[in-house]
Design a protein around this motif. Structure first.
Motif, PDB file in Angstrom:
ATOM      1  N   GLN A  82     -72.339  52.848   4.601  1.00  0.00           N
ATOM      2  CA  GLN A  82     -72.963  52.502   3.624  1.00  0.00           C
ATOM      3  C   GLN A  82     -72.257  51.506   2.680  1.00  0.00           C
ATOM      4  OE1 GLN A  82     -73.570  56.150   0.139  1.00  0.00           O
ATOM      5  NE2 GLN A  82     -76.097  55.602   0.946  1.00  0.00           N
ATOM      6  N   LEU A  83     -72.471  50.706   1.997  1.00  0.00           N
ATOM      7  CA  LEU A  83     -71.477  49.950   1.392  1.00  0.00           C
ATOM      8  C   LEU A  83     -72.011  49.192  -0.046  1.00  0.00           C
ATOM      9  CD1 LEU A  83     -71.751  48.682   4.724  1.00  0.00           C
ATOM     10  CD2 LEU A  83     -69.990  47.241   3.844  1.00  0.00           C
ATOM     11  N   PHE A  84     -71.403  49.263  -0.750  1.00  0.00           N
ATOM     12  CA  PHE A  84     -72.230  47.925  -2.249  1.00  0.00           C
ATOM     13  C   PHE A  84     -70.823  47.377  -2.822  1.00  0.00           C
ATOM     14  CE2 PHE A  84     -69.630  52.492  -3.734  1.00  0.00           C
ATOM     15  CZ  PHE A  84     -69.159  51.405  -5.361  1.00  0.00           C
ATOM     16  N   CYS A  85     -71.204  46.674  -3.714  1.00  0.00           N
ATOM     17  CA  CYS A  85     -70.182  45.798  -4.054  1.00  0.00           C
ATOM     18  C   CYS A  85     -69.649  45.637  -5.473  1.00  0.00           C
ATOM     19  CB  CYS A  85     -70.945  44.385  -4.013  1.00  0.00           C
ATOM     20  SG  CYS A  85     -70.162  42.506  -4.603  1.00  0.00           S
ATOM     21  N   VAL A  86     -68.206  45.724  -5.511  1.00  0.00           N
ATOM     22  CA  VAL A  86     -67.512  46.220  -6.377  1.00  0.00           C
ATOM     23  C   VAL A  86     -66.574  45.442  -7.593  1.00  0.00           C
ATOM     24  CG1 VAL A  86     -67.821  48.789  -5.884  1.00  0.00           C
ATOM     25  CG2 VAL A  86     -65.453  47.174  -4.905  1.00  0.00           C
ATOM     26  N   ASN A  87     -66.252  45.401  -8.341  1.00  0.00           N
ATOM     27  CA  ASN A  87     -65.180  44.424  -9.391  1.00  0.00           C
ATOM     28  C   ASN A  87     -65.852  43.005  -9.332  1.00  0.00           C
ATOM     29  OD1 ASN A  87     -64.851  47.010 -10.126  1.00  0.00           O
ATOM     30  ND2 ASN A  87     -63.312  47.411  -8.104  1.00  0.00           N
ATOM     31  N   ASP A  88     -67.118  42.786  -9.324  1.00  0.00           N
ATOM     32  CA  ASP A  88     -66.852  41.208  -8.861  1.00  0.00           C
ATOM     33  C   ASP A  88     -68.236  40.776  -9.898  1.00  0.00           C
ATOM     34  OD1 ASP A  88     -67.028  38.452  -8.518  1.00  0.00           O
ATOM     35  OD2 ASP A  88     -66.585  38.873  -6.331  1.00  0.00           O
ATOM     36  N   PRO A  89     -68.400  40.919 -11.133  1.00  0.00           N
ATOM     37  CA  PRO A  89     -69.602  40.439 -11.984  1.00  0.00           C
ATOM     38  C   PRO A  89     -70.169  39.268 -11.302  1.00  0.00           C
ATOM     39  CG  PRO A  89     -67.632  40.263 -13.584  1.00  0.00           C
ATOM     40  CD  PRO A  89     -67.162  40.876 -12.074  1.00  0.00           C
ATOM     41  N   GLN A  90     -69.259  37.861 -11.136  1.00  0.00           N
ATOM     42  CA  GLN A  90     -69.602  36.622 -10.630  1.00  0.00           C
ATOM     43  C   GLN A  90     -70.766  36.441  -9.578  1.00  0.00           C
ATOM     44  OE1 GLN A  90     -67.229  33.553  -9.944  1.00  0.00           O
ATOM     45  NE2 GLN A  90     -68.775  32.210 -10.070  1.00  0.00           N
ATOM     46  N   TRP A  91     -70.107  37.571  -8.850  1.00  0.00           N
ATOM     47  CA  TRP A  91     -70.939  37.738  -7.131  1.00  0.00           C
ATOM     48  C   TRP A  91     -71.444  38.538  -6.945  1.00  0.00           C
ATOM     49  CZ3 TRP A  91     -71.837  33.041  -6.682  1.00  0.00           C
ATOM     50  CH2 TRP A  91     -70.543  31.996  -6.897  1.00  0.00           C
ATOM     51  N   CYS A  92     -71.252  40.185  -7.216  1.00  0.00           N
ATOM     52  CA  CYS A  92     -72.308  41.461  -7.514  1.00  0.00           C
ATOM     53  C   CYS A  92     -73.839  41.891  -7.993  1.00  0.00           C
ATOM     54  CB  CYS A  92     -71.564  42.167  -7.770  1.00  0.00           C
ATOM     55  SG  CYS A  92     -69.801  42.764  -6.838  1.00  0.00           S
ATOM     56  N   LYS A 129     -79.114  39.458   5.617  1.00  0.00           N
ATOM     57  CA  LYS A 129     -80.418  39.975   4.551  1.00  0.00           C
ATOM     58  C   LYS A 129     -79.473  41.397   3.899  1.00  0.00           C
ATOM     59  CE  LYS A 129     -84.273  42.859   4.658  1.00  0.00           C
ATOM     60  NZ  LYS A 129     -85.388  43.263   5.655  1.00  0.00           N
ATOM     61  N   MET A 130     -78.949  41.903   4.148  1.00  0.00           N
ATOM     62  CA  MET A 130     -77.753  43.235   3.696  1.00  0.00           C
ATOM     63  C   MET A 130     -77.604  42.236   2.596  1.00  0.00           C
ATOM     64  SD  MET A 130     -79.210  45.687   4.922  1.00  0.00           S
ATOM     65  CE  MET A 130     -80.510  45.284   5.013  1.00  0.00           C
ATOM     66  N   PHE A 131     -75.973  41.541   3.204  1.00  0.00           N
ATOM     67  CA  PHE A 131     -74.857  40.647   2.259  1.00  0.00           C
ATOM     68  C   PHE A 131     -75.814  40.625   0.600  1.00  0.00           C
ATOM     69  CE2 PHE A 131     -72.900  37.431   0.257  1.00  0.00           C
ATOM     70  CZ  PHE A 131     -71.778  38.445   0.477  1.00  0.00           C
ATOM     71  N   THR A 132     -77.194  39.390   1.152  1.00  0.00           N
ATOM     72  CA  THR A 132     -77.497  39.471   0.014  1.00  0.00           C
ATOM     73  C   THR A 132     -78.644  40.395  -0.640  1.00  0.00           C
ATOM     74  OG1 THR A 132     -79.378  37.787   1.396  1.00  0.00           O
ATOM     75  CG2 THR A 132     -78.167  36.781   0.668  1.00  0.00           C
ATOM     76  N   SER A 133     -78.343  41.002  -0.174  1.00  0.00           N
ATOM     77  CA  SER A 133     -78.822  42.540  -0.650  1.00  0.00           C
ATOM     78  C   SER A 133     -78.425  43.229  -1.918  1.00  0.00           C
ATOM     79  CB  SER A 133     -79.404  43.904   0.598  1.00  0.00           C
ATOM     80  OG  SER A 133     -80.853  43.005   0.894  1.00  0.00           O
ATOM     81  N   ILE A 134     -77.139  42.854  -1.646  1.00  0.00           N
ATOM     82  CA  ILE A 134     -75.888  43.473  -2.660  1.00  0.00           C
ATOM     83  C   ILE A 134     -75.502  42.368  -3.129  1.00  0.00           C
ATOM     84  CG2 ILE A 134     -75.306  45.559  -1.592  1.00  0.00           C
ATOM     85  CD1 ILE A 134     -72.851  44.387  -0.226  1.00  0.00           C
ATOM     86  N   ALA A 135     -74.609  41.053  -2.876  1.00  0.00           N
ATOM     87  CA  ALA A 135     -74.487  40.185  -3.072  1.00  0.00           C
ATOM     88  C   ALA A 135     -74.826  38.835  -3.493  1.00  0.00           C
ATOM     89  CB  ALA A 135     -72.593  39.841  -2.996  1.00  0.00           C
ATOM     90  N   LYS A 138     -73.406  32.626  -2.243  1.00  0.00           N
ATOM     91  CA  LYS A 138     -72.590  32.036  -3.254  1.00  0.00           C
ATOM     92  C   LYS A 138     -70.820  32.473  -3.132  1.00  0.00           C
ATOM     93  CE  LYS A 138     -75.305  28.132  -4.896  1.00  0.00           C
ATOM     94  NZ  LYS A 138     -75.432  27.388  -6.295  1.00  0.00           N
ATOM     95  N   GLY A 139     -71.766  33.924  -2.882  1.00  0.00           N
ATOM     96  CA  GLY A 139     -70.509  34.755  -3.393  1.00  0.00           C
ATOM     97  C   GLY A 139     -68.967  34.953  -1.509  1.00  0.00           C
ATOM     98  N   GLY A 140     -69.167  34.396  -0.638  1.00  0.00           N
ATOM     99  CA  GLY A 140     -68.735  34.046   0.253  1.00  0.00           C
ATOM    100  C   GLY A 140     -68.242  35.017   0.686  1.00  0.00           C
ATOM    101  N   ILE A 141     -66.746  36.092   0.419  1.00  0.00           N
ATOM    102  CA  ILE A 141     -66.504  37.538   0.305  1.00  0.00           C
ATOM    103  C   ILE A 141     -66.278  38.263  -0.844  1.00  0.00           C
ATOM    104  CG2 ILE A 141     -63.808  35.968   0.272  1.00  0.00           C
ATOM    105  CD1 ILE A 141     -63.023  38.107   2.162  1.00  0.00           C
ATOM    106  N   ILE A 142     -66.768  39.165  -0.338  1.00  0.00           N
ATOM    107  CA  ILE A 142     -66.275  40.115  -1.500  1.00  0.00           C
ATOM    108  C   ILE A 142     -66.318  41.450  -1.202  1.00  0.00           C
ATOM    109  CG2 ILE A 142     -69.252  39.126  -2.396  1.00  0.00           C
ATOM    110  CD1 ILE A 142     -70.260  41.634  -1.587  1.00  0.00           C
ATOM    111  N   PRO A 143     -65.274  41.760  -2.657  1.00  0.00           N
ATOM    112  CA  PRO A 143     -64.636  43.447  -2.424  1.00  0.00           C
ATOM    113  C   PRO A 143     -65.731  44.229  -2.157  1.00  0.00           C
ATOM    114  CG  PRO A 143     -64.455  42.381  -4.470  1.00  0.00           C
ATOM    115  CD  PRO A 143     -65.726  41.610  -3.642  1.00  0.00           C
ATOM    116  N   VAL A 144     -66.144  45.162  -0.968  1.00  0.00           N
ATOM    117  CA  VAL A 144     -66.898  45.966  -1.310  1.00  0.00           C
ATOM    118  C   VAL A 144     -66.264  48.177  -1.713  1.00  0.00           C
ATOM    119  CG1 VAL A 144     -68.758  44.973  -0.427  1.00  0.00           C
ATOM    120  CG2 VAL A 144     -66.623  46.992   1.429  1.00  0.00           C
TER     121      VAL A 144
END
Length: 249
Positions: A82-92, A129-135, A138-144
């Motif tokens: 289970q994952l969620f995007c964190v600490n990146d208000p621009q891309w999360c 599909k999974m990446f664009t469900s949480i970010a 254009k975020g590219g690489i995101i902290p999760v």
């Protein structure tokens, strides 16, 4: 009435015990995520776990490739995260619910340049599909944040049999709870249990000729649980066919 001090540790211990039995880890860990493939998901099919067509096998687009630190030489194939995007208000994506994905592929390191999948980094290369469900894309690489969770599957454990009479090649999939398989043995109707070797991912093989015998399988998952599935395939089983057990983990 005040709760006794001895009662609180007991409740805490029971909760921990329940979590351990269920294979649940409530702790979240830091990692990063990217995506590969496009919206259709075609680029995420096949892969180092050996599942092949993820739609056919029931995994669909809820999948991820793992970096070396998580892949464990293929032993983690089939595990659920289970994952969620964190600490990146621009891309999360604000308010996005955590996603649950199955490990189906390997994200290889690149020794020529620093990369997200290079050791010792913990990294998830998600389907589009999974990446664009949480970010945002254009975020590219995101902290999760991530954690292992139990895999929820419908039906029994499935065994896809390939190879030839002298090389039995079996894909084990649709495994519930722990999801990842650590040991497999096969038994013909005229033999005892025969240990199989991990060929790669969740594909296992043996050189014993078992043609004409009904096949049973003994499967151990990473949490140490072992189940025996008797007469999974009849004695007239065929290469290229998939057979399903009556039970699951």
């Amino acid at each position: 009435m005040a709760m006794s001090h001895s009662f609180i540790p007991l409740v805490f211990f029971i909760l921990l015990l329940i979590q351990a039995i269920a294979g649940i880890d409530l702790n979240w860990y830091d990692a990063h995520a990217t995506f590969y493939g496009g919206p259709s998901g075609a680029g995420t099919m096949q892969g180092a776990c050996g599942y092949g067509d993820l739609y056919k096998q029931g995994y669909g687009l809820a999948n991820t490739a793992l970096s070396t630190a998580l892949f464990n030489n293929g032993a983690t194939c089939g595990a659920c995260f289970q994952l969620f995007c964190v600490n990146d208000p621009q891309w999360c994506i604000k308010g996005a619910k955590p996603i649950t994905v199955t490990a189906t592929n390997f994200c290889p390191p690149n020794s020529a340049q620093p990369g997200a999948c290079n050791p010792p980094l913990k990294h998830f290369d998600l389907s589009y599909k999974m990446f664009t469900s949480i970010a945002y894309e254009k975020g590219g690489i995101i902290p999760v944040k991530y954690r292992r969770v139990s895999c929820v599957k419908q039906g029994g454990v499935r065994f896809e049999i390939n190879g030839n009479p002298n090389f039995l090649f079996v894909l084990v999939f649709n495994v519930a709870n722990a999801g990842d398989v650590s040991r497999v043995s096969v038994k013909g109707s005229k033999t005892g249990w025969i240990p199989m070797k991990r060929n790669f991912g969740q594909k296992w093989n043996t050189g014993v000729n078992l043609v004409g015998q009904a096949l049973s399988f003994q499967v151990t998952t990473s949490d140490g649980k072992t189940l025996e599935f008797y007469s999974v395939s009849p004695n007239n089983w065929q290469f290229g066919q998939t057979y399903q057990s009556q039970g699951n983990f």
